[in-house]
Design an enzyme around this catalytic site. Structure first.
Site, PDB file in Angstrom:
ATOM      1  N   ARG A   1       0.557  -3.698  -8.322  1.00 47.74           N
ATOM      2  CA  ARG A   1       2.077  -3.611  -7.775  1.00 47.74           C
ATOM      3  C   ARG A   1       2.881  -3.489  -8.535  1.00 47.74           C
ATOM      4  NH1 ARG A   1       1.041  -7.175  -2.900  1.00 47.74           N
ATOM      5  NH2 ARG A   1       2.653  -7.193  -1.554  1.00 47.74           N
TER       6      ARG A   1
ATOM      7  N   LYS B   1      -1.115  -1.934   5.531  1.00 46.89           N
ATOM      8  CA  LYS B   1      -2.126  -1.767   4.612  1.00 46.89           C
ATOM      9  C   LYS B   1      -3.444  -2.686   5.091  1.00 46.89           C
ATOM     10  CE  LYS B   1       0.413  -3.376   0.955  1.00 46.89           C
ATOM     11  NZ  LYS B   1       1.615  -3.447   1.810  1.00 46.89           N
TER      12      LYS B   1
ATOM     13  N   ARG C   1       3.081 -16.141   8.799  1.00 43.24           N
ATOM     14  CA  ARG C   1       3.367 -16.499   7.171  1.00 43.24           C
ATOM     15  C   ARG C   1       4.579 -16.958   6.849  1.00 43.24           C
ATOM     16  NH1 ARG C   1       1.037 -11.106   4.472  1.00 43.24           N
ATOM     17  NH2 ARG C   1       2.841 -11.528   2.936  1.00 43.24           N
TER      18      ARG C   1
HETATM   19  P1  ADP Z   1       0.655  -4.962   5.003  1.00 45.60           P
HETATM   20  O1  ADP Z   1      -0.583  -5.526   4.768  1.00 45.60           O
HETATM   21  O2  ADP Z   1       0.961  -3.652   4.646  1.00 45.60           O
HETATM   22  O3  ADP Z   1       1.745  -5.908   4.675  1.00 45.60           O
HETATM   23  P2  ADP Z   1       0.011  -4.975   7.942  1.00 45.60           P
HETATM   24  O4  ADP Z   1      -1.376  -4.400   7.953  1.00 45.60           O
HETATM   25  O5  ADP Z   1      -0.295  -6.775   8.094  1.00 45.60           O
HETATM   26  O6  ADP Z   1       0.849  -4.715   6.750  1.00 45.60           O
HETATM   27  O7  ADP Z   1       1.130  -4.667   9.125  1.00 45.60           O
HETATM   28  C1  ADP Z   1       2.229  -5.452   9.366  1.00 45.60           C
HETATM   29  C2  ADP Z   1       2.431  -5.872  10.859  1.00 45.60           C
HETATM   30  O8  ADP Z   1       2.550  -4.512  11.536  1.00 45.60           O
HETATM   31  C3  ADP Z   1       1.426  -6.293  11.613  1.00 45.60           C
HETATM   32  O9  ADP Z   1       1.761  -7.200  12.542  1.00 45.60           O
HETATM   33  C4  ADP Z   1       0.440  -5.337  12.039  1.00 45.60           C
HETATM   34  O10 ADP Z   1      -0.222  -5.880  13.520  1.00 45.60           O
HETATM   35  C5  ADP Z   1       1.681  -4.413  12.408  1.00 45.60           C
HETATM   36  N1  ADP Z   1       1.210  -3.101  12.286  1.00 45.60           N
HETATM   37  C6  ADP Z   1       0.406  -2.373  11.275  1.00 45.60           C
HETATM   38  N2  ADP Z   1       0.142  -1.052  11.278  1.00 45.60           N
HETATM   39  C7  ADP Z   1       1.166  -0.588  12.467  1.00 45.60           C
HETATM   40  C8  ADP Z   1       0.968   0.714  13.199  1.00 45.60           C
HETATM   41  N3  ADP Z   1       0.748   1.889  12.688  1.00 45.60           N
HETATM   42  N4  ADP Z   1       2.307   0.577  14.209  1.00 45.60           N
HETATM   43  C9  ADP Z   1       2.745  -0.728  14.596  1.00 45.60           C
HETATM   44  N5  ADP Z   1       2.507  -1.842  14.072  1.00 45.60           N
HETATM   45  C10 ADP Z   1       1.617  -1.823  13.052  1.00 45.60           C
HETATM   46  P1  ADP Z   2       2.710  -7.839   1.752  1.00 47.78           P
HETATM   47  O1  ADP Z   2       1.581  -6.692   2.068  1.00 47.78           O
HETATM   48  O2  ADP Z   2       3.117  -8.071   3.478  1.00 47.78           O
HETATM   49  O3  ADP Z   2       3.487  -7.575   0.994  1.00 47.78           O
HETATM   50  P2  ADP Z   2       0.624  -9.505   0.599  1.00 47.78           P
HETATM   51  O4  ADP Z   2      -0.218 -10.453   1.308  1.00 47.78           O
HETATM   52  O5  ADP Z   2       0.197  -8.297   0.044  1.00 47.78           O
HETATM   53  O6  ADP Z   2       1.929  -8.918   1.434  1.00 47.78           O
HETATM   54  O7  ADP Z   2       1.424 -10.389  -0.706  1.00 47.78           O
HETATM   55  C1  ADP Z   2       2.006 -11.430  -0.469  1.00 47.78           C
HETATM   56  C2  ADP Z   2       2.702 -12.123  -1.789  1.00 47.78           C
HETATM   57  O8  ADP Z   2       1.704 -12.421  -2.702  1.00 47.78           O
HETATM   58  C3  ADP Z   2       3.716 -11.218  -2.369  1.00 47.78           C
HETATM   59  O9  ADP Z   2       4.910 -11.202  -2.043  1.00 47.78           O
HETATM   60  C4  ADP Z   2       3.363 -11.782  -4.000  1.00 47.78           C
HETATM   61  O10 ADP Z   2       4.328 -12.876  -4.074  1.00 47.78           O
HETATM   62  C5  ADP Z   2       2.209 -12.054  -3.830  1.00 47.78           C
HETATM   63  N1  ADP Z   2       1.164 -10.901  -4.485  1.00 47.78           N
HETATM   64  C6  ADP Z   2       0.048 -10.387  -3.658  1.00 47.78           C
HETATM   65  N2  ADP Z   2      -0.468  -9.518  -4.439  1.00 47.78           N
HETATM   66  C7  ADP Z   2       0.266  -9.579  -5.778  1.00 47.78           C
HETATM   67  C8  ADP Z   2       0.269  -8.688  -6.786  1.00 47.78           C
HETATM   68  N3  ADP Z   2      -0.814  -7.702  -6.962  1.00 47.78           N
HETATM   69  N4  ADP Z   2       0.882  -8.995  -7.892  1.00 47.78           N
HETATM   70  C9  ADP Z   2       1.812  -9.976  -7.789  1.00 47.78           C
HETATM   71  N5  ADP Z   2       1.878 -10.802  -6.775  1.00 47.78           N
HETATM   72  C10 ADP Z   2       1.335 -10.383  -5.783  1.00 47.78           C
END
Ligand code: ADP
Ligand code: ADP
Ligand code: ZN
Length: 217
Positions: free
Chosen positions: A88, A13, A160
């Site tokens: 979420r 995302k 992280r």
């Molecule tokens: P999210 O915001 O949904 O948690 P991220 O965009 O931070 O996910 O992506 C999670 C990890 O996977 C990052 O290290 C990113 O560089 C990698 N990543 C994101 N999209 C892809 C993809 N299409 N193929 C391989 N790796 C990806």
């Molecule tokens: P990822 O896409 O990898 O799950 P985020 O950066 O979106 O990571 O979120 C990290 C953490 O922040 C979540 O595990 C949760 O604890 C908190 N968080 C983020 N967005 C929300 C939300 N909309 N509602 C509740 N908790 C949230």
């Protein structure tokens, strides 16, 4: 354009949000980034959020909704916005409808990025983030030119606290029980498009553009 990016932790995302925000000139609003910014600055909000984030749990709805409502009132959201990681829970989604209703506006599209659980863990655990500009890398799938150093600003890359195997597994569990029901919620409103997030980063982006613009690439 008023958009939501939906998908499990590690789906891509945040990565796609940067390109979408750039192409459509809309602010990228990540609730996770807002919490991490507050943690870094030791604010009361940061302290509260950290308790939940470290355990892989969701921060309580009322805390998150208030932050998003405030953010959406900013002038830069007048032409649209991209929400990443919010809503979420179904309750957050309903609250968002209220907030947008008060602003006399509504969502255009919810983009659901689907990725298999096995891939998610590897993606999240290998994720690295720039301390200075927040850019996201992956040690295998999207590595920086020089290990540990941001391509864009030469900042230091870090992992992280919640990107360890145990916490990621918990976050995926929480996603399945709390967030996945949003797929039906938005599907019933005919706002949802689901994409295969296992494809390459650039390919996923092309498909998002296709969803948003019809057949133009
Ligand atoms: P999210 O915001 O949904 O948690 P991220 O965009 O931070 O996910 O992506 C999670 C990890 O996977 C990052 O290290 C990113 O560089 C990698 N990543 C994101 N999209 C892809 C993809 N299409 N193929 C391989 N790796 C990806
Ligand atoms: P990822 O896409 O990898 O799950 P985020 O950066 O979106 O990571 O979120 C990290 C953490 O922040 C979540 O595990 C949760 O604890 C908190 N968080 C983020 N967005 C929300 C939300 N909309 N509602 C509740 N908790 C949230
Ligand atoms: Zn950087």
């Amino acid at each position: 354009m008023r958009l939501i990016l939906l998908g499990p932790p590690g789906a891509g995302k945040g990565t796609q949000a940067v390109s979408i925000s750039d192409r459509y000139n809309i602010p990228h609003i990540s609730t996770g980034d807002i919490f991490r910014f507050n943690i870094k600055n030791n604010t009361p909000l940061g302290l509260k959020a950290k308790e939940y984030m470290d355990k892989g749990l969701l921060v309580p709805d009322e805390v998150v909704v208030e932050i998003v409502e405030d953010r959406l009132k900013n002038d830069d959201c007048k032409q649209g916005f991209l929400l990443d990681g919010f809503p979420r829970t179904v309750n957050q989604a309903k609250e968002l409808e209220n907030v947008l209703g008060k602003m006399d506006t509504e969502l255009n599209k919810v983009i659901n990025i689907q990725v298999d659980k096995k891939i998610l863990v590897e993606r999240a655990v290998g994720r690295r983030i720039c301390r200075d500009c927040g850019s996201t890398y992956h040690i295998r799938f999207n590595p920086p030119a020089e290990e540990g150093v941001c391509d864009l600003c030469s900042g230091e890359l870090y992992q992280r606290d919640d990107d360890n195997e145990k916490t990621v597994a918990k976050r995926i569990e929480v996603y399945l029980s709390e967030t996945e029901p949003l797929i039906n919620f938005y599907d019933e409103k005919c706002k949802l498009s689901t994409l295969d997030g296992a494809k390459a980063i650039s390919q996923v982006f092309d498909e998002i553009v296709e969803v948003l613009e019809g057949n133009t690439k």
